[in-house]
Design a protein around this motif. Structure first.
Motif, PDB file in Angstrom:
ATOM      1  N   CYS A   1       0.853  -1.209   0.000  1.00 10.78           N
ATOM      2  CA  CYS A   1       0.000   0.000   0.000  1.00 10.78           C
ATOM      3  C   CYS A   1       0.883   1.253   0.000  1.00 10.78           C
ATOM      4  CB  CYS A   1      -0.923   0.000   1.213  1.00 10.78           C
ATOM      5  SG  CYS A   1      -2.169  -1.298   1.139  1.00 10.78           S
ATOM      6  N   ASP A   2       1.943   1.231   0.802  1.00  9.78           N
ATOM      7  CA  ASP A   2       2.865   2.389   0.809  1.00  9.78           C
ATOM      8  C   ASP A   2       3.483   2.563  -0.580  1.00  9.78           C
ATOM      9  OD1 ASP A   2       4.121   1.694   4.189  1.00  9.78           O
ATOM     10  OD2 ASP A   2       2.273   2.657   3.444  1.00  9.78           O
ATOM     11  N   TYR A   3       3.862   1.451  -1.205  1.00  7.96           N
ATOM     12  CA  TYR A   3       4.456   1.492  -2.556  1.00  7.96           C
ATOM     13  C   TYR A   3       3.470   2.116  -3.533  1.00  7.96           C
ATOM     14  CZ  TYR A   3       6.081  -0.364  -7.055  1.00  7.96           C
ATOM     15  OH  TYR A   3       6.499  -0.496  -8.356  1.00  7.96           O
ATOM     16  N   MET A   4       2.213   1.771  -3.416  1.00 10.64           N
ATOM     17  CA  MET A   4       1.200   2.301  -4.365  1.00 10.64           C
ATOM     18  C   MET A   4       1.015   3.802  -4.166  1.00 10.64           C
ATOM     19  SD  MET A   4      -1.674  -0.715  -4.554  1.00 10.64           S
ATOM     20  CE  MET A   4      -2.271  -0.201  -6.157  1.00 10.64           C
ATOM     21  N   ARG A   5       1.164   4.245  -2.920  1.00 11.68           N
ATOM     22  CA  ARG A   5       1.007   5.687  -2.645  1.00 11.68           C
ATOM     23  C   ARG A   5       2.198   6.485  -3.195  1.00 11.68           C
ATOM     24  NH1 ARG A   5      -0.418   3.513   2.405  1.00 11.68           N
ATOM     25  NH2 ARG A   5      -2.703   3.453   2.712  1.00 11.68           N
ATOM     26  N   SER A   6       3.283   5.762  -3.557  1.00 13.09           N
ATOM     27  CA  SER A   6       4.482   6.502  -4.007  1.00 13.09           C
ATOM     28  C   SER A   6       4.372   6.923  -5.475  1.00 13.09           C
ATOM     29  CB  SER A   6       5.723   5.610  -3.839  1.00 13.09           C
ATOM     30  OG  SER A   6       5.652   4.517  -4.761  1.00 13.09           O
ATOM     31  N   PHE A   7       3.357   6.439  -6.189  1.00 14.25           N
ATOM     32  CA  PHE A   7       3.198   6.829  -7.601  1.00 14.25           C
ATOM     33  C   PHE A   7       2.675   8.263  -7.701  1.00 14.25           C
ATOM     34  CE2 PHE A   7       4.064   3.093 -10.102  1.00 14.25           C
ATOM     35  CZ  PHE A   7       3.957   2.048  -9.182  1.00 14.25           C
ATOM     36  N   ARG A   8       2.985   8.920  -8.817  1.00 13.06           N
ATOM     37  CA  ARG A   8       2.393  10.249  -9.045  1.00 13.06           C
ATOM     38  C   ARG A   8       0.878  10.108  -9.045  1.00 13.06           C
ATOM     39  NH1 ARG A   8       5.150  13.280 -14.059  1.00 13.06           N
ATOM     40  NH2 ARG A   8       2.983  13.187 -14.684  1.00 13.06           N
ATOM     41  N   TYR A   9       0.171  11.159  -8.671  1.00 13.22           N
ATOM     42  CA  TYR A   9      -1.294  11.048  -8.584  1.00 13.22           C
ATOM     43  C   TYR A   9      -1.898  10.741  -9.957  1.00 13.22           C
ATOM     44  CZ  TYR A   9      -2.362  15.266 -11.120  1.00 13.22           C
ATOM     45  OH  TYR A   9      -2.497  16.163 -12.131  1.00 13.22           O
ATOM     46  N   ASP A  10      -1.199  11.213 -11.015  1.00 12.97           N
ATOM     47  CA  ASP A  10      -1.807  11.019 -12.353  1.00 12.97           C
ATOM     48  C   ASP A  10      -1.160   9.860 -13.107  1.00 12.97           C
ATOM     49  OD1 ASP A  10       0.060  13.630 -14.124  1.00 12.97           O
ATOM     50  OD2 ASP A  10       0.641  12.077 -12.676  1.00 12.97           O
ATOM     51  N   ALA A  11      -0.480   8.975 -12.368  1.00  9.38           N
ATOM     52  CA  ALA A  11       0.107   7.787 -13.038  1.00  9.38           C
ATOM     53  C   ALA A  11      -1.026   6.939 -13.622  1.00  9.38           C
ATOM     54  CB  ALA A  11       0.900   6.967 -12.018  1.00  9.38           C
ATOM     55  N   HIS A  12      -0.805   6.333 -14.795  1.00  5.23           N
ATOM     56  CA  HIS A  12      -1.865   5.522 -15.413  1.00  5.23           C
ATOM     57  C   HIS A  12      -2.181   4.336 -14.504  1.00  5.23           C
ATOM     58  CE1 HIS A  12      -4.232   3.238 -18.245  1.00  5.23           C
ATOM     59  NE2 HIS A  12      -4.183   4.230 -19.102  1.00  5.23           N
ATOM     60  N   PRO A  13      -3.456   4.089 -14.234  1.00  2.54           N
ATOM     61  CA  PRO A  13      -3.820   2.991 -13.321  1.00  2.54           C
ATOM     62  C   PRO A  13      -3.216   1.650 -13.725  1.00  2.54           C
ATOM     63  CG  PRO A  13      -5.750   4.311 -13.866  1.00  2.54           C
ATOM     64  CD  PRO A  13      -4.637   4.820 -14.726  1.00  2.54           C
ATOM     65  N   MET A  14      -3.073   1.416 -15.032  1.00  3.56           N
ATOM     66  CA  MET A  14      -2.491   0.129 -15.452  1.00  3.56           C
ATOM     67  C   MET A  14      -1.012   0.075 -15.075  1.00  3.56           C
ATOM     68  SD  MET A  14      -4.182  -2.355 -16.694  1.00  3.56           S
ATOM     69  CE  MET A  14      -3.581  -3.372 -18.021  1.00  3.56           C
ATOM     70  N   GLY A  15      -0.337   1.215 -15.159  1.00  2.22           N
ATOM     71  CA  GLY A  15       1.079   1.243 -14.768  1.00  2.22           C
ATOM     72  C   GLY A  15       1.233   0.940 -13.288  1.00  2.22           C
ATOM     73  N   ILE A  16       0.327   1.509 -12.487  1.00  4.86           N
ATOM     74  CA  ILE A  16       0.372   1.256 -11.031  1.00  4.86           C
ATOM     75  C   ILE A  16       0.071  -0.224 -10.767  1.00  4.86           C
ATOM     76  CG2 ILE A  16      -0.727   1.773  -8.821  1.00  4.86           C
ATOM     77  CD1 ILE A  16      -1.358   4.571  -9.846  1.00  4.86           C
ATOM     78  N   PHE A  17      -0.934  -0.745 -11.476  1.00  7.70           N
ATOM     79  CA  PHE A  17      -1.371  -2.132 -11.236  1.00  7.70           C
ATOM     80  C   PHE A  17      -0.261  -3.127 -11.630  1.00  7.70           C
ATOM     81  CE2 PHE A  17      -4.261  -5.574 -10.656  1.00  7.70           C
ATOM     82  CZ  PHE A  17      -3.987  -6.497 -11.650  1.00  7.70           C
ATOM     83  N   ILE A  18       0.300  -2.925 -12.820  1.00 10.87           N
ATOM     84  CA  ILE A  18       1.321  -3.858 -13.325  1.00 10.87           C
ATOM     85  C   ILE A  18       2.528  -3.868 -12.397  1.00 10.87           C
ATOM     86  CG2 ILE A  18       2.994  -4.179 -15.207  1.00 10.87           C
ATOM     87  CD1 ILE A  18       0.676  -3.085 -17.077  1.00 10.87           C
TER      88      ILE A  18
END
Ligand code: SDX
Length: 497
Positions: free
Chosen positions: A151-168
């Motif tokens: 969860c902490d790792y997921m919060r480290s993405f830019r707010y506008d990162a593409h959801p698929m990029g975050i998911f992959i």
């Protein structure tokens, strides 16, 4: 393997042998080569429900080589004519618009089943009993909670990162939380991946809208829990609308598997190299992300937004026919009549728009675009019909999902199919013909590169200049502004071309 000279009639023919389990293949290889001196029997792979037959490439290579002495492989870009695996998961008949999961028609599953029950069917081969479905649902729900580091790792993405990029990335990160020895128990990881995939997706959505992550609830159904994690704010008793839960369930049932499509073939490739299922699913999701594949629903809506109104359909179709545009949501490698999923989803659109109570102008454009394309000889002659993505994007838009979230709404259900293929490949290795399933998938190529040549040292003065255009670097306005600063002072007179 047919004659390449029209003066020599094609002598390829297949003749059933007495035992009818194999065929003798005699073929003329080319007009300047003798026909194979003797016929060779090739084992034929046939499907009980499919009229086509398949020959083992190995037998064909042997048959031709023994007749000509030349090792002759088949060049098949895009694998349009190549079978890479035997599978009992999904059957598709593209000519008749038939699609079945483990023998059950997709129309019946969409009408009577749930996504998780369908996932069980795909992965384990049969419909579950009431007890089995309850156990499976509980196992998946219990495994839907994420490690806080993830969860902490997921919060480290830019707010506008593409959801698929975050998911992959997050799916691959999950692989770092398991020990190698743990991978022996694939079924446990099946529950975990199915459970955590929807939580990862919900968190990617919440991260995008700047909201805290919701913990999954193990007392809710799979799709219901996903919508709960998306939309709950502070209510203790928030529940998604049952009709919206049902609509998403139907969407996920029809998206769950589709035999050896690009991303599932990618999954099989990765599994053949013994990649763990989490990392392999990250790879398969990467293939699905492409606009020619699972990214098409997003491309369909952006295309409808570009067309905007019915009166702009004709000029758009003219550009498609001039090959300046693709008609996203149309065409399919397998379906050359209609995609049964598109029909199911078209009915869903009407129901959801009525439930949400909105007039969706894009749906009017989509219906008129479909009507005109289906009447147009350009599309009819190429047997291009609406595919699963043509209406799914309109549904997701009507349900208020952001456009770039659509590929992720495709990937979640498709994980059930990827896991089914993963389990089938693993079982095949144990139970079926071992030789056939332990190969690392590694196709051949035809080399068309440079002829052998020596290395020419850089300072030898003999190195020919790099022939193609100079190595260019695309410059943003920012880097041009910086470069001007670097070039300022003594060399201001230099101008940037
Ligand atoms: C999915 O494989 C699966 O099962 C995928 C999927 C699944 O569930 O996993 O069903 C999900 O990916 C559905 C497809 C979503 N993609 C799109 O909607 C993108 C638009 N569709 C096309 O890019 C295309 O139709 C493909 C990629 C889906 C299939 O392409 P093919 O079978 O390789 O067909 P092709 O490229 O050989 O095209 C044959 C002819 C060509 O014209 P000519 O050269 O003969 O003049 O048809 C034309 C193509 O230009 N054509 C299209 C077209 N699709 C094919 N022309 C305009 N618009 C299109 N969409």
């Amino acid at each position: 393997m047919s004659s390449t000279d029209d003066t020599v009639p094609d002598r390829s023919f297949l003749k059933k042998n007495e035992d009818s389990s194999s065929l003798s293949v005699r073929a003329w290889v080319r007009r300047d080569a003798l026909p194979c001196k003797r016929s060779h029997s090739c084992e034929v792979l046939t499907s009980p429900t499919d009229s086509s037959v398949a020959l083992r490439a190995k037998d064909l290579v042997h048959a031709v080589q023994s007749g000509t002495g030349v090792r002759t492989l088949c060049y098949d870009s895009g694998y349009l004519n190549t079978i890479m695996a035997k599978s009992s998961i999904t059957f598709i008949d593209g000519e008749r618009g038939v699609m079945r999961y483990r023998g059950i028609p997709i129309e019946q599953l969409a009408e009577q089943s749930s996504f998780l029950e369908t996932a069980f069917l795909l992965i384990f081969g049969d419909l579950p009993s009431q007890t089995q479905l309850e156990q499976f649902s509980k196992l998946v729900a219990d495994h839907s909670f994420l490690h806080t580091d993830i969860c902490d790792y997921m919060r480290s993405f830019r707010y506008d990162a593409h959801p698929m990029g975050i998911f992959i990335s997050s799916m691959a990160a999950l692989a770092t939380t398991i020990s190698a020895g743990d991978l022996q128990h694939l079924d446990k990881h099946i529950y975990r991946i199915l459970g955590q995939a929807s939580t990862l997706a919900a968190n990617a959505y919440r991260h995008r809208i700047g909201r805290a992550f919701n913990e999954p609830r193990s007392d809710l159904g799979y799709t219901e829990n996903f919508l709960y994690m998306l939309d709950r704010l502070s209510e203790d008793d928030y529940r998604p609308h049952p009709a919206i839960v049902r609509a998403l369930d139907v969407l996920w049932i029809v998206h769950a598997d589709h035999e050896l499509n690009c991303s599932t073939a990618c999954m099989r490739h990765l599994m053949s190299a013994r990649v763990d299922p989490y990392t392999a699913i990250g790879g398969a999701a990467s293939a699905l992300f492409g606009p020619s594949h699972g990214g098409a629903a997003e491309a369909v809506v952006r295309q409808l937004e570009r067309i905007q109104t019915v009166d702009k359909i004709e000029p758009f179709l003219d550009r498609v026919k001039a090959k300046e545009e693709r008609l996203f949501g149309f065409g399919h490698r397998v379906y050359k009549s209609f995609d049964p999923r598109a029909r199911i989803l078209k009915e869903q659109v009407e129901k959801i728009l009525e439930l949400i109570g909105v007039e969706e102008p894009l749906f009017l454009v989509a219906k008129e675009l479909e009507r005109r394309a289906l009447q147009d000889q350009y599309f009819r002659s190429r047997r291009l019909y609406p595919n699963v993505d043509f209406y799914s994007g309109v549904i997701y838009r009507a349900l208020g999902f952001p456009t770039d979230f659509y590929p992720l709404l495709f990937a979640i259900p498709r994980i059930a199919g990827w896991l089914a293929h993963c389990r089938e490949a693993q079982l095949a290795e144990r139970e079926l013909d071992l030789r056939e399933h332990t190969h690392v998938i590694r196709p051949a190529q035809v080399y068309v590169g440079a002829a052998p040549r020596p290395f020419v040292p850089l300072h030898s003065g003999n190195r020919p200049p790099y022939q193609e255009r100079d190595i260019e670097c695309y410059r943003t306005r920012l880097s041009t502004r910086r470069r001007l600063g670097l070039l300022s002072g003594a060399r201001l007179e230099e101008r940037i071309e």
